[in-house]
Scaffold this active site. Structure first.
Site, PDB file in Angstrom:
ATOM      1  N   ASN A  27       0.844  -1.194   0.000  1.00 39.47           N
ATOM      2  CA  ASN A  27       0.000   0.000   0.000  1.00 39.47           C
ATOM      3  C   ASN A  27       0.883   1.249   0.000  1.00 39.47           C
ATOM      4  O   ASN A  27       1.882   1.312   0.709  1.00 39.47           O
ATOM      5  CB  ASN A  27      -0.986  -0.005   1.174  1.00 39.47           C
ATOM      6  CG  ASN A  27      -0.336  -0.242   2.521  1.00 39.47           C
ATOM      7  OD1 ASN A  27       0.605  -1.020   2.638  1.00 39.47           O
ATOM      8  ND2 ASN A  27      -0.852   0.415   3.549  1.00 39.47           N
ATOM      9  N   ILE A  28       0.505   2.210  -0.823  1.00 41.58           N
ATOM     10  CA  ILE A  28       1.236   3.478  -0.901  1.00 41.58           C
ATOM     11  C   ILE A  28       0.253   4.574  -0.531  1.00 41.58           C
ATOM     12  O   ILE A  28      -0.651   4.896  -1.307  1.00 41.58           O
ATOM     13  CB  ILE A  28       1.812   3.694  -2.320  1.00 41.58           C
ATOM     14  CG1 ILE A  28       2.745   2.537  -2.688  1.00 41.58           C
ATOM     15  CG2 ILE A  28       2.536   5.034  -2.390  1.00 41.58           C
ATOM     16  CD1 ILE A  28       3.241   2.579  -4.130  1.00 41.58           C
ATOM     17  N   GLU A  29       0.421   5.106   0.671  1.00 41.37           N
ATOM     18  CA  GLU A  29      -0.541   6.071   1.187  1.00 41.37           C
ATOM     19  C   GLU A  29      -0.140   7.501   0.841  1.00 41.37           C
ATOM     20  O   GLU A  29       1.005   7.784   0.520  1.00 41.37           O
ATOM     21  CB  GLU A  29      -0.701   5.881   2.697  1.00 41.37           C
ATOM     22  CG  GLU A  29      -1.251   4.501   3.012  1.00 41.37           C
ATOM     23  CD  GLU A  29      -1.543   4.292   4.484  1.00 41.37           C
ATOM     24  OE1 GLU A  29      -1.118   5.099   5.324  1.00 41.37           O
ATOM     25  OE2 GLU A  29      -2.217   3.287   4.782  1.00 41.37           O
ATOM     26  N   CYS A  38      -3.767   0.928  -3.046  1.00 36.91           N
ATOM     27  CA  CYS A  38      -3.658  -0.310  -2.279  1.00 36.91           C
ATOM     28  C   CYS A  38      -2.622  -1.245  -2.907  1.00 36.91           C
ATOM     29  O   CYS A  38      -2.292  -1.140  -4.088  1.00 36.91           O
ATOM     30  CB  CYS A  38      -5.001  -1.030  -2.241  1.00 36.91           C
ATOM     31  SG  CYS A  38      -6.339  -0.093  -1.500  1.00 36.91           S
ATOM     32  N   GLU A  40      -2.849  -4.307  -3.829  1.00 39.88           N
ATOM     33  CA  GLU A  40      -3.343  -5.102  -4.953  1.00 39.88           C
ATOM     34  C   GLU A  40      -3.239  -4.320  -6.263  1.00 39.88           C
ATOM     35  O   GLU A  40      -2.844  -4.855  -7.303  1.00 39.88           O
ATOM     36  CB  GLU A  40      -4.818  -5.483  -4.725  1.00 39.88           C
ATOM     37  CG  GLU A  40      -5.070  -6.276  -3.463  1.00 39.88           C
ATOM     38  CD  GLU A  40      -5.412  -5.389  -2.254  1.00 39.88           C
ATOM     39  OE1 GLU A  40      -4.740  -4.360  -2.038  1.00 39.88           O
ATOM     40  OE2 GLU A  40      -6.353  -5.763  -1.532  1.00 39.88           O
ATOM     41  N   CYS A  72     -10.386  -4.121  -0.929  1.00 38.70           N
ATOM     42  CA  CYS A  72     -11.450  -3.122  -0.870  1.00 38.70           C
ATOM     43  C   CYS A  72     -12.262  -3.165  -2.167  1.00 38.70           C
ATOM     44  O   CYS A  72     -11.875  -3.817  -3.142  1.00 38.70           O
ATOM     45  CB  CYS A  72     -10.860  -1.731  -0.629  1.00 38.70           C
ATOM     46  SG  CYS A  72     -10.057  -0.994  -2.071  1.00 38.70           S
ATOM     47  N   CYS A  75     -10.362  -2.064  -5.326  1.00 34.90           N
ATOM     48  CA  CYS A  75      -9.425  -3.084  -5.821  1.00 34.90           C
ATOM     49  C   CYS A  75     -10.160  -4.240  -6.482  1.00 34.90           C
ATOM     50  O   CYS A  75      -9.694  -4.778  -7.485  1.00 34.90           O
ATOM     51  CB  CYS A  75      -8.541  -3.599  -4.685  1.00 34.90           C
ATOM     52  SG  CYS A  75      -7.229  -2.446  -4.248  1.00 34.90           S
TER      53      CYS A  75
HETATM   54 ZN   LIG Z   1      -7.895  -1.680  -2.238  1.00 34.26          ZN
END
Ligand SMILES: [Zn+2]
Length: 115
Positions: A27-29, A38, A40, A72, A75
């Site tokens: 995940n890259i926030e 996310c 995925e 989610c 995704c």
């Molecule tokens: Zn996601």
């Protein structure tokens, strides 16, 4: 896998192509939250950028409690673009996992064949 600076989640994904290559993502926030990507979608974007468009399995893991993480909604739809049927391994922090599938998590889905 690195910890998200805001959610504190550590999420990883490993996506396998039908020819056996594996692409990973985390995940890259983002401070603005909405641009967050996310694990995925990072894995699939990396694979598609490398020229791969057919997949059979994705493993998704996190360190969230004892519950296997699920993708989610965004995704699920993103993965659906390239594969209506995708096996999913939803991995717990201890390495055990639950088998699922994209068709189970996103039934009666919208995809490119509709356009
Ligand atoms: Zn996601």
């Amino acid at each position: 896998m690195p910890e998200g600076p805001y959610s504190k989640f550590r999420v990883g994904a490993a996506l396998r192509t039908t020819s056996g290559e594996v692409f990973t993502g985390c995940n890259i926030e983002n401070a603005a939250f909405t641009p967050t990507v996310c694990a995925e979608r990072v894995a699939m974007s990396t694979a598609v950028a490398a020229g791969f468009k057919t997949f059979d399995t994705i493993a998704i893991s996190s360190d969230v409690a004892d519950t296997p993480i699920v993708p989610c909604g965004v995704c699920r739809q993103f993965l659906r673009e390239f594969c209506k049927e995708l096996e999913m391994l939803l991995v717990r922090p201890d390495g055990t996992f639950v088998r699922s599938s994209l068709s189970k998590l996103l039934p009666e889905s919208f995809g490119p064949e509709w356009l």
